[in-house]
Design an enzyme around this catalytic site. Structure first.
Site, mmCIF file in Angstrom:
data_model
loop_
_atom_site.group_PDB
_atom_site.id
_atom_site.type_symbol
_atom_site.label_atom_id
_atom_site.label_comp_id
_atom_site.label_asym_id
_atom_site.label_seq_id
_atom_site.Cartn_x
_atom_site.Cartn_y
_atom_site.Cartn_z
ATOM 1 C CD1 TRP A 121 -1.793 -2.279 2.061
ATOM 2 C CD2 TRP A 121 -2.657 -1.749 0.068
ATOM 3 N NE1 TRP A 121 -2.605 -3.320 1.649
ATOM 4 C CE2 TRP A 121 -3.145 -3.018 0.438
ATOM 5 C CE3 TRP A 121 -3.060 -1.216 -1.154
ATOM 6 C CZ2 TRP A 121 -4.019 -3.759 -0.366
ATOM 7 C CZ3 TRP A 121 -3.928 -1.940 -1.958
ATOM 8 C CH2 TRP A 121 -4.393 -3.197 -1.560
ATOM 9 C CE LYS A 136 -7.887 -2.850 6.034
ATOM 10 N NZ LYS A 136 -7.681 -4.004 5.177
ATOM 11 C CG ASP A 148 -2.766 4.290 4.445
ATOM 12 O OD1 ASP A 148 -3.755 4.108 5.186
ATOM 13 O OD2 ASP A 148 -2.568 3.627 3.413
#
Lengths: 354, 354
Positions: free
Chosen positions: A103, A194, A170
Site C-alpha cells: 500500500w 478495518k 495512512d
C-alpha cells in the site's frame, strides 16, 4: 450454527451491536418509519449523524479545532492521489515517502504522477520484513508520507519519526487500535473497513492550516478544502457506511475508548505471538521488533502438515485466515472487534498440530 | 405508524423488499453466519455479488460485450472529473457540454480544468426551464456530455441528439426509468441513490474501445481502464451499497424490467401533471415539453396558502416534498419504487386545497 471466528483482513469483524443497530436502521431509522437507505442526506436526522461522526473522531483522538474530519467515498486508494494533489507544490513539488509494503508503494506510484518522490527508506529488497528506521526528512520536502501498519506483511510502525515537514500517515489498518499522539500528524487517512466500520467510506483527519498552498488547480472532488467548507457534504456522502462507522466508534467510546482497545489488542497479539514463538511449526514473516498488533502474518514451516492445519482451523469455525495472495501463508487479523476467545481458539488449533 | 409517502429526491425510496433483504444480510449473509459488513470483498460470496451486479446491468440495458460495467465509490461528482481525465486529449483537448442545470454546470466546471469546453447549448439564462435542442456537435470534439434528467429543475431530455463524437451521459436521476437505446451512448454514469440503490456507489457503463486514447497520465483511481482490468475490484469496493444495488436491480428485473417500470412511471407522472395543469393554484417551473417523469418541480402560486398546504401534505404522511434550496417551491420525485398510491395521496391533498 456454531460461532464463527472472523480473522478477515478487511472488511472485517465489527461489534455485534453494530450489526444489530444498523439492521434496525435499515428497517426503521430513529423511529421515523423510513429506512436509513431512503432518507435525504440533508435531512435533520442524517445531518446529526454526520456531525456526530465527525465530532466523535476528534474526541477519541483528543484533537482540537485546528483539525477537520471528513468522511469521503472512493477508498484509501483515492487518498493516494488526493494527498499529493493537496500537499505537493505544483512547481518543483517534492515529497518523501517511506516504502514499507504494497500500500505504501501504491501511494508512491500516485505521488510520482504529480512531482518528485524520494523514497527515504524501503524494506522492499527484504520482502518488507521490517520497518526502515535510519532516515531523516528535511524541510526541503512538501511532506512525508508513511503507512502505520502493513496489513499484508504484518509489520507496524511502533514509533514515528520526527520530521521537518508535514507528517502524513495512512492508518487504514490500525486506526483507533492504540494510543498515539495524533497531534504529531498533519493529515491522517484510513479506509473505514478495518477498525472503523464497513467498506464504503474513508476517514480523513486534516489540520486545516496546511491546505490551499500548492498552487494547483485540484479537481473539486479531490480538494479537501471544498469538502471541509461543505462539512463533508460537498456531494451525497455514503450514507449507510458513515452511519455504521458512527455506530462502531460509539461502541468504542462506550467501551473505554482507544486506551481500553489498546489493552485488549495487546493481550490478543501477545497470546498469538507467544504461541508462534513457542511452536516450532510456525514463524512470522517479519522481524520481532516490528510485529504488528493488528495483522499477524505467519507461515507453517512443515508443508506436509498444511492440509491437516487447514482442516483443523476450518473445523474450529475460523474464517479468513489465509494470507494475502502476494505473500502466502496465514494472516490472523486481530482488529478491535475480534474477541480474545477467537484468538484462543486459533492458538488451541496450533497447539494441537503435532 | 401510518404509511409514509417518500417523495425524497435522493437518496430516495427503494423497494421494501430491498430493505428487508439487506437488513437480513447484515445479520446473516447467505446463511454464512457472517454479516455482509464483515466479509472479505475477495470472498466467493461477494465476488458473486459483484459479478451479478455487473451482469444484470447489461441484461437490463440490452448491451453487449463491447460495454463494461463498474461500481465505483466517490459519487457521480467524481465522474465529473473522471470523464475528462479519461476522454479529453491531453493536447488541445476539447469537449462539448450541454448546460441544463446545476449538475451539468458542475460537470462543465471540472472539464474546464483539463481542457477547452464549448457549451453548445444552455438554458441557464432562463433558470434552466427548458432543454436546449438547437445545436450540433461535430467531430472536432473529444466527446459530448449531457445530463438526461435535471433533478432540481424537473426537466428531462425526451430525445437525445445524434452527435459526431463520443456520447457521454449523466443519468443519475433517471437511469432504469424508461426504455432508451442505451447503445447510442459510449459512456453512461449514475450515482446509485435514485433508481438503483442507496448512496455510496456510482454506476459506470463504458464502451471499452473508447478508453486509453488521451495520452494522459491518469491517477489510478480515476482510470476506468484499471478498474475494468480488475473487474471493478481495483480497491475494496463499497460492499454494502453494491449489494443493495444488486437487490434493487433484481427487483426491477423480476417486475418486468425497464419497460414495465416505464409504464408505471408514465402513469404516476401523468396523474400528477394532470392535477398541476387542472389546478389554478399550482404551476411547474419548466416548459411542458421538457417535463421530467422523475422529478416534478412545481410552485404554489398563492403564497397565502403555503402554511395550509404544507400542513396538509405533512398530515397526509408525505415526506421530502420541499424543493431544492436553490429553486424553492416543491418537488415530487417519482422514482421507480414510489407507488402510484403515494402520488394519489399528494393529488388528493392538492385537490383539497381551496
Amino acid at each position: 450454527m456454531s460461532k464463527i471466528h472472523n480473522f478477515s483482513a478487511g472488511p472485517c469483524i465489527l461489534p455485534q451491536e453494530v450489526f444489530q443497530k444498523s439492521a434496525e436502521a435499515i428497517l426503521d431509522f430513529n423511529g421515523s418509519g423510513l429506512s436509513i437507505l431512503e432518507i435525504s442526506h440533508r435531512s435533520k436526522d442524517f445531518v446529526a449523524v454526520m456531525d456526530e461522526a465527525r465530532a466523535i473522531v476528534k474526541r477519541l483522538m483528543k484533537l482540537g479545532d485546528d483539525y477537520e474530519v471528513l468522511y469521503l467515498g472512493g477508498g484509501a486508494s483515492l487518498q493516494f492521489a488526493m494527498v499529493p494533489f493537496n500537499l505537493m507544490k505544483s512547481e518543483n513539488g517534492k515529497a518523501a515517502y517511506l516504502d514499507t509494503g504494497t500500500w505504501a508503494a501504491g501511494a508512491i506510484k500516485e505521488a510520482k504522477k504529480l512531482g518528485t518522490v524520494d523514497i527515504v527508506g524501503s524494506s522492499k529488497a527484504e520482502n518488507y520484513s521490517f520497518i526502515p528506521k535510519d532516515y531523516t526528512v528535511g524541510s526541503e520536502y512538501d511532506y512525508f508520507h508513511c503507512t502505520s501498519n502493513n496489513t499484508i506483511y504484518g509489520t507496524q510502525m511502533r514509533t514515528f519519526p520526527k520530521v521537518d515537514t508535514l507528517m502524513v500517515c495512512d492508518m487504514s489498518s490500525d486506526i483507533f487500535s492504540r494510543v498515539i499522539d495524533f497531534s504529531q500528524f498533519d493529515l491522517i487517512y484510513a479506509g473505514a473497513q478495518k477498525n472503523m466500520g464497513p467498506a464504503g467510506t474513508t476517514l480523513v483527519v486534516v489540520k486545516k492550516e496546511i491546505l490551499g498552498k500548492t498552487g494547483r488547480d485540484i479537481p473539486s472532488m479531490l480538494d479537501y478544502s471544498l469538502h471541509i467548507a461543505k462539512e463533508s457534504m460537498y456531494n451525497t456522502p455514503p450514507v449507510f457506511p458513515v452511519y455504521a462507522s458512527l455506530l462502531t466508534l460509539q461502541h468504542l467510546e462506550n467501551h473505554g475508548g482507544i486506551a481500553a482497545a489498546e489493552i485488549r489488542n495487546e493481550a490478543k497479539a501477545k497470546l498469538l505471538y507467544a504461541e508462534i514463538d513457542r511452536n516450532p511449526l510456525f514463524e512470522t514473516f517479519c522481524v520481532k521488533e516490528d510485529r504488528s498488533l493488528m495483522n499477524v502474518s505467519f507461515k507453517l514451516l512443515d508443508e506436509s502438515k498444511k492440509e491437516e492445519f487447514d482442516n483443523s482451523w476450518k473445523a474450529a469455525g475460523i474464517n479468513g485466515l489465509n494470507g494475502h495472495r502476494s505473500l502466502g501463508g496465514y494472516r490472523a487479523s486481530l482488529y478491535n472487534a475480534l474477541p480474545i476467545e477467537s484468538v484462543q481458539v486459533l492458538v488451541d488449533v496450533m497447539q494441537n498440530l503435532k
